[in-house]
Design an enzyme around this catalytic site. Structure first.
Site, short mmCIF file in Angstrom:
data_model
loop_
_atom_site.label_atom_id
_atom_site.label_comp_id
_atom_site.label_asym_id
_atom_site.label_seq_id
_atom_site.Cartn_x
_atom_site.Cartn_y
_atom_site.Cartn_z
N GLU A 59 0.83 -1.21 0.00
CA GLU A 59 0.00 0.00 0.00
C GLU A 59 0.86 1.25 0.00
OE1 GLU A 59 -1.93 -0.69 3.84
OE2 GLU A 59 -0.52 0.71 4.80
N HIS A 61 0.15 5.78 0.94
CA HIS A 61 -0.79 6.78 1.44
C HIS A 61 -0.03 8.04 1.77
CE1 HIS A 61 0.92 4.91 4.98
NE2 HIS A 61 0.29 3.77 4.73
N HIS A 65 4.76 6.69 8.27
CA HIS A 65 4.95 5.75 9.38
C HIS A 65 6.37 5.90 9.92
CE1 HIS A 65 1.39 3.41 8.43
NE2 HIS A 65 1.87 2.92 7.31
N HIS A 99 4.87 0.36 0.39
CA HIS A 99 5.53 -0.39 1.47
C HIS A 99 4.82 -1.70 1.74
CE1 HIS A 99 2.74 2.50 3.35
NE2 HIS A 99 2.55 1.61 4.29
N CYS A 113 4.78 0.78 15.30
CA CYS A 113 4.51 1.68 14.17
C CYS A 113 3.73 2.89 14.67
CB CYS A 113 3.71 0.95 13.10
SG CYS A 113 3.30 1.99 11.68
#
Ligand code: MN
Length: 145
Positions: A59, A61, A65, A99, A113
């Site tokens: 994914e 976005h 993170h 990732h 995370c």
């Protein structure tokens, strides 16, 4: 506020949740929310655990993170490169970088995370994205989809 470690990477009163409620393709991942935000600190700290052979979803976005490998070892795709990571490695996954985490050892891959409390939803790859990723050396044989 103390959530005492109760053994085997579990914490008192912290439930073990499904990795995601929806979306993405993944295998054998659990999620525990260790910190769920507070006034002045609008973020979440999650502990994810990927069983041997398992993987998180592929994914990207807008949100970032910050990850610390907490247990075991694995391979992680960040952007266009795959890295081998092990306990105590720290990594940042920048905005809009593909990732995916894979557990490659005999024990689970566990990682902390950190994310913003308010964040966009992950995008999963299209067929064209998969083709583009597979053209990258080192990535072709890594991604699971
Ligand atoms: Mn993500």
């Amino acid at each position: 506020m103390l959530a005492r470690h109760s053994g085997d990477y579990h914490w008192d009163a912290v439930p073990v949740l499904a990795y995601k409620e929806d979306g993405g393709r993944f295998k054998d991942v659990t999620r525990q929310v260790l910190f769920d935000g507070a006034p002045g600190l609008p973020c979440q700290m999650r502990y994810f655990e990927v069983s041997p052979g398992g993987h998180s979803s592929l994914e990207h976005h807008a949100h970032v993170h910050f990850v610390i490998i907490f247990r075991g070892e694995g391979d992680v795709l960040i952007g266009d490169a795959v890295h081998h990571v092990r306990e105590r490695d720290a990594l940042t996954i920048p905005a809009h970088h593909w990732h995916q985490f894979r557990a490659t050892g005999e024990t689970p891959l566990g990682f902390l995370c950190l994310v913003a409390a308010e964040r966009d939803r992950p995008a999963v790859p299209t067929a064209d994205d998969i083709e583009a990723l597979k053209r990258l050396p080192g990535v072709k044989n890594f991604i699971r989809w």
